[in-house]
Scaffold this active site. Structure first.
Site, short mmCIF file in Angstrom:
data_model
loop_
_atom_site.label_atom_id
_atom_site.label_comp_id
_atom_site.label_asym_id
_atom_site.label_seq_id
_atom_site.Cartn_x
_atom_site.Cartn_y
_atom_site.Cartn_z
N HIS A 72 0.84 -1.20 0.00
CA HIS A 72 0.00 0.00 0.00
C HIS A 72 0.88 1.25 0.00
O HIS A 72 1.71 1.41 0.88
CB HIS A 72 -0.91 0.00 1.22
CG HIS A 72 -2.02 -1.00 1.11
ND1 HIS A 72 -3.15 -0.96 1.89
CD2 HIS A 72 -2.19 -2.06 0.29
CE1 HIS A 72 -3.96 -1.97 1.56
NE2 HIS A 72 -3.39 -2.65 0.59
N TYR A 202 -8.98 5.00 7.56
CA TYR A 202 -9.13 5.35 8.97
C TYR A 202 -10.19 6.45 9.04
O TYR A 202 -9.99 7.54 8.51
CB TYR A 202 -7.82 5.89 9.55
CG TYR A 202 -6.72 4.86 9.71
CD1 TYR A 202 -5.93 4.45 8.63
CD2 TYR A 202 -6.45 4.28 10.95
CE1 TYR A 202 -4.91 3.52 8.79
CE2 TYR A 202 -5.44 3.35 11.12
CZ TYR A 202 -4.68 2.97 10.04
OH TYR A 202 -3.67 2.04 10.20
N PRO A 294 -3.54 -0.15 18.83
CA PRO A 294 -3.27 -0.60 17.45
C PRO A 294 -3.46 0.46 16.36
O PRO A 294 -3.12 0.20 15.20
CB PRO A 294 -4.27 -1.75 17.25
CG PRO A 294 -5.32 -1.55 18.27
CD PRO A 294 -4.71 -0.85 19.42
N LYS A 298 1.79 -0.36 15.04
CA LYS A 298 3.22 -0.37 15.38
C LYS A 298 3.69 -1.57 16.20
O LYS A 298 4.89 -1.83 16.27
CB LYS A 298 3.57 0.91 16.17
CG LYS A 298 3.56 2.16 15.34
CD LYS A 298 4.83 2.30 14.53
CE LYS A 298 4.72 3.28 13.40
NZ LYS A 298 4.42 2.71 12.08
N TYR A 386 4.24 6.45 9.90
CA TYR A 386 3.42 5.28 9.55
C TYR A 386 4.24 4.21 8.83
O TYR A 386 4.11 3.03 9.12
CB TYR A 386 2.22 5.74 8.69
CG TYR A 386 1.15 4.68 8.58
CD1 TYR A 386 0.18 4.53 9.58
CD2 TYR A 386 1.09 3.83 7.48
CE1 TYR A 386 -0.80 3.56 9.49
CE2 TYR A 386 0.11 2.85 7.38
CZ TYR A 386 -0.84 2.73 8.39
OH TYR A 386 -1.81 1.75 8.30
P1 RFL Z 1 3.09 -11.91 21.32
O1 RFL Z 1 2.66 -11.96 19.92
O2 RFL Z 1 2.06 -11.67 22.36
O3 RFL Z 1 3.84 -13.29 21.61
C1 RFL Z 1 4.16 -13.71 22.92
C2 RFL Z 1 4.21 -15.22 22.95
O4 RFL Z 1 4.62 -15.63 24.26
C3 RFL Z 1 3.83 -16.72 24.65
N1 RFL Z 1 3.81 -16.80 26.13
C4 RFL Z 1 4.49 -17.74 26.83
N2 RFL Z 1 5.28 -18.73 26.42
C5 RFL Z 1 5.81 -19.54 27.38
N3 RFL Z 1 5.53 -19.39 28.71
C6 RFL Z 1 4.74 -18.41 29.14
N4 RFL Z 1 4.47 -18.29 30.45
C7 RFL Z 1 4.17 -17.52 28.18
N5 RFL Z 1 3.34 -16.46 28.27
C8 RFL Z 1 3.14 -16.04 27.01
C9 RFL Z 1 2.46 -16.42 24.06
O5 RFL Z 1 1.67 -17.59 23.94
C10 RFL Z 1 2.85 -15.84 22.69
O6 RFL Z 1 2.92 -16.82 21.70
O7 RFL Z 1 4.24 -10.84 21.56
P2 RFL Z 1 5.41 -10.29 20.59
O8 RFL Z 1 6.17 -11.43 19.99
O9 RFL Z 1 6.10 -9.27 21.38
O10 RFL Z 1 4.64 -9.60 19.37
C11 RFL Z 1 3.87 -8.44 19.57
C12 RFL Z 1 2.71 -8.40 18.57
O11 RFL Z 1 2.01 -9.64 18.64
C13 RFL Z 1 1.75 -7.24 18.83
O12 RFL Z 1 2.47 -6.09 19.19
C14 RFL Z 1 0.88 -6.91 17.59
O13 RFL Z 1 -0.04 -7.94 17.33
C15 RFL Z 1 0.14 -5.59 17.79
N6 RFL Z 1 -0.76 -5.27 16.68
C16 RFL Z 1 -0.28 -4.71 15.51
N7 RFL Z 1 1.05 -4.52 15.35
C17 RFL Z 1 1.52 -4.05 14.16
O14 RFL Z 1 2.75 -3.86 14.04
N8 RFL Z 1 0.71 -3.76 13.09
C18 RFL Z 1 -0.65 -3.92 13.18
O15 RFL Z 1 -1.34 -3.72 12.20
C19 RFL Z 1 -1.18 -4.38 14.43
N9 RFL Z 1 -2.51 -4.57 14.57
C20 RFL Z 1 -2.12 -5.52 16.78
C21 RFL Z 1 -2.98 -5.15 15.70
C22 RFL Z 1 -2.66 -6.15 17.91
C23 RFL Z 1 -4.00 -6.39 17.97
N10 RFL Z 1 -4.47 -7.07 19.12
C24 RFL Z 1 -5.28 -8.22 19.06
C25 RFL Z 1 -3.91 -6.74 20.40
C26 RFL Z 1 -4.33 -5.39 15.77
C27 RFL Z 1 -4.86 -5.99 16.91
C28 RFL Z 1 -6.34 -6.19 16.96
C1 PHB Z 2 -5.17 -4.76 10.66
O1 PHB Z 2 -5.30 -4.97 9.44
O2 PHB Z 2 -5.36 -5.65 11.50
C2 PHB Z 2 -4.77 -3.41 11.13
C3 PHB Z 2 -4.51 -2.42 10.21
C4 PHB Z 2 -4.15 -1.15 10.65
C5 PHB Z 2 -4.08 -0.89 12.00
C6 PHB Z 2 -4.35 -1.89 12.93
C7 PHB Z 2 -4.69 -3.16 12.49
O3 PHB Z 2 -3.75 0.36 12.42
#
Ligand code: RFL
Ligand code: PHB
Length: 393
Positions: A72, A202, A294, A298, A386
């Site tokens: 994008h 957005y 989110p 980031k 971004y």
């Molecule tokens: P994670 O992905 O939470 O992974 C942590 C792992 O540790 C495990 N764990 C354990 N393992 C062993 N023993 C224990 N006691 C443990 N406790 C936990 C867990 O099972 C898991 O597998 O952390 P990590 O690796 O730091 O990654 C971070 C990302 O997952 C997170 O920041 C993103 O998903 C945030 N996020 C977004 N980030 C972006 O860069 N771009 C996006 O578009 C974006 N959109 C989002 C998002 C997060 C969202 N949610 C659901 C919070 C959209 C959403 C809706």
């Molecule tokens: C997504 O596609 O899950 C998504 C996209 C943009 C955001 C957060 C999540 O800012």
């Protein structure tokens, strides 16, 4: 059991770190409390910064992303029933973002680790960390057969997300935590439908924020600002579509394409930073150390940035006995983290409707959006944040 770096958590941070270390000739073992199916099926992030994409390509895990991801060059900001495109590529000398789901990144990293003979222990229980302030830290856990195990290592990487056991191991006397809880939740849905727009939208609306994102030509991802305490049962499909149509509507009659909703859930939103991100031989990375709402997309990208810093510091230690990069880990990471915190907080404040805002504050928010979409300087600032700030900033 013994390894050089014991990694807790097979999220993007843990898997990417393990792969980076492997490429540097450093051994690691990942222990993960969930199953492989679970980590490969959890729907989360979607937007990868240019730097994350470049890294994935450089380390040989980008092939499927380049085939299946969507590149994008801009985003749309929508308010007062009008659309305004921010041309990110033009404003950032050709950078863009890639829409490729986090669980696809996870699948690609697990495949790369497995192919290289890397060890990932799934379904572990009762993980605990020991002797972090000695030069022989240990991780104890029960493996999937219930046997008690001890992993001896030189260093421990706490990549276990916000609720994992690593962060509380930094003594509270030296751990400072900064937090902001927002009065907003995001209701996220996955929809079987073709895309309604070529880029992410957005939208700011009196009824609340809405976001239109995508996963593929067949599956779309959409979000609605809701009360974080809402029960998902209160949100029927009809109510969700009603709100999406209303919040995304434009004066020129743009059409949102509906389809069957195949998944829905509500998440709360917070900003959080832990300082320091290290203690003795323990280093935190990703959500274990910091959370962003989110809106700025980031979180995953910050996790990837942290482990790049950590992998480089461990490389300097193992190859040259140098400890200064490890000592500077928190300082190096937090410079970037706080800028991403600022951007994510700003995007969240700009786009959500705060029930406590006075009419004055609402008009200021609309003026901010109007300025942002009129001024090249303001658009450039948004675009460069971004697509991702340079690693060295
Ligand atoms: P994670 O992905 O939470 O992974 C942590 C792992 O540790 C495990 N764990 C354990 N393992 C062993 N023993 C224990 N006691 C443990 N406790 C936990 C867990 O099972 C898991 O597998 O952390 P990590 O690796 O730091 O990654 C971070 C990302 O997952 C997170 O920041 C993103 O998903 C945030 N996020 C977004 N980030 C972006 O860069 N771009 C996006 O578009 C974006 N959109 C989002 C998002 C997060 C969202 N949610 C659901 C919070 C959209 C959403 C809706
Ligand atoms: C997504 O596609 O899950 C998504 C996209 C943009 C955001 C957060 C999540 O800012």
């Amino acid at each position: 059991m013994r390894t050089q770096v014991g990694i807790i958590g097979a999220g993007p941070a843990g898997l990417m770190l393990s792969h980076l270390l492997h490429l540097q000739g450093i051994e690691s073992v990942i222990i993960e409390c969930r199953s492989q199916e679970e980590i490969e099926g959890t729907i989360r992030a979607g937007v990868l910064e240019q730097g994350t994409v470049d890294l994935m390509n450089a380390i040989g895990v980008g092939e499927r992303m380049m085939r299946e991801g969507h590149f994008h060059h801009g985003i749309e900001l929508r308010f007062n029933g009008e659309s305004h495109r921010i041309n990110m590529s033009a404003l950032t000398e050709g950078k863009n973002v890639t829409v490729y789901a986090q669980h696809e990144v996870i699948k690609d990293l697990v495949a790369a680790r497995t192919q290289a003979g890397g060890e990932i222990l799934f379904n572990v229980k009762e993980v605990s960390l020991h002797d972090l302030d000695s030069d022989q830290p240990k991780i104890r856990f029960r493996n999937q057969d219930g046997d008690l195990q001890e992993l001896n290592c030189d260093y421990v990487a706490g990549c276990d997300g916000f609720h994992g056991p690593s962060r509380p191991m930094i003594p509270s006397s030296i751990r400072k935590e900064y937090q902001k809880i927002y009065p907003y939740g995001w209701l996220g849905i996955l929809v079987e439908a073709p895309p309604s727009a070529p880029e992410l939208i957005y939208a700011n609306h009196d009824q609340g924020f809405a976001l239109l994102s995508t996963r593929s030509l067949e599956i779309q991802r959409m979000y609605l600002q809701v009360n974080p305490n809402d029960d998902i049962a209160e949100w029927s499909d009809d109510r969700i579509w009603g709100q999406l149509h209303e919040r995304l509507a434009t004066k020129d009659g743009w059409k949102l394409i509906e389809g069957p909703i195949i998944q829905k859930g509500i998440i709360a939103m917070r900003s959080f930073v832990c300082d320091p991100m290290q203690y003795g031989r323990l280093f935190l990375a990703g959500d274990a150390a910091h959370i962003v709402p989110p809106t700025g997309a980031k979180g995953l990208n910050l996790a990837v940035a942290d482990v790049q810093v950590l992998a480089r510091a461990l490389d300097a230690f193992y190859k040259k006995g140098q400890k200064d990069l490890l000592q500077d880990y928190t300082k190096t990471c937090l410079r970037r983290v706080w800028k991403a915190e600022r951007f994510s907080w700003y995007m969240t404040s700009l786009l959500h409707t705060d029930p406590k805002h006075s009419p004055f504050e609402r008009r200021i928010q609309l003026a901010d959006l109007d300025y942002l979409t009129s001024s090249r300087a303001a658009m450039t600032s948004l675009a460069e944040n971004y697509v991702g700030l340079p690693m060295e900033w």
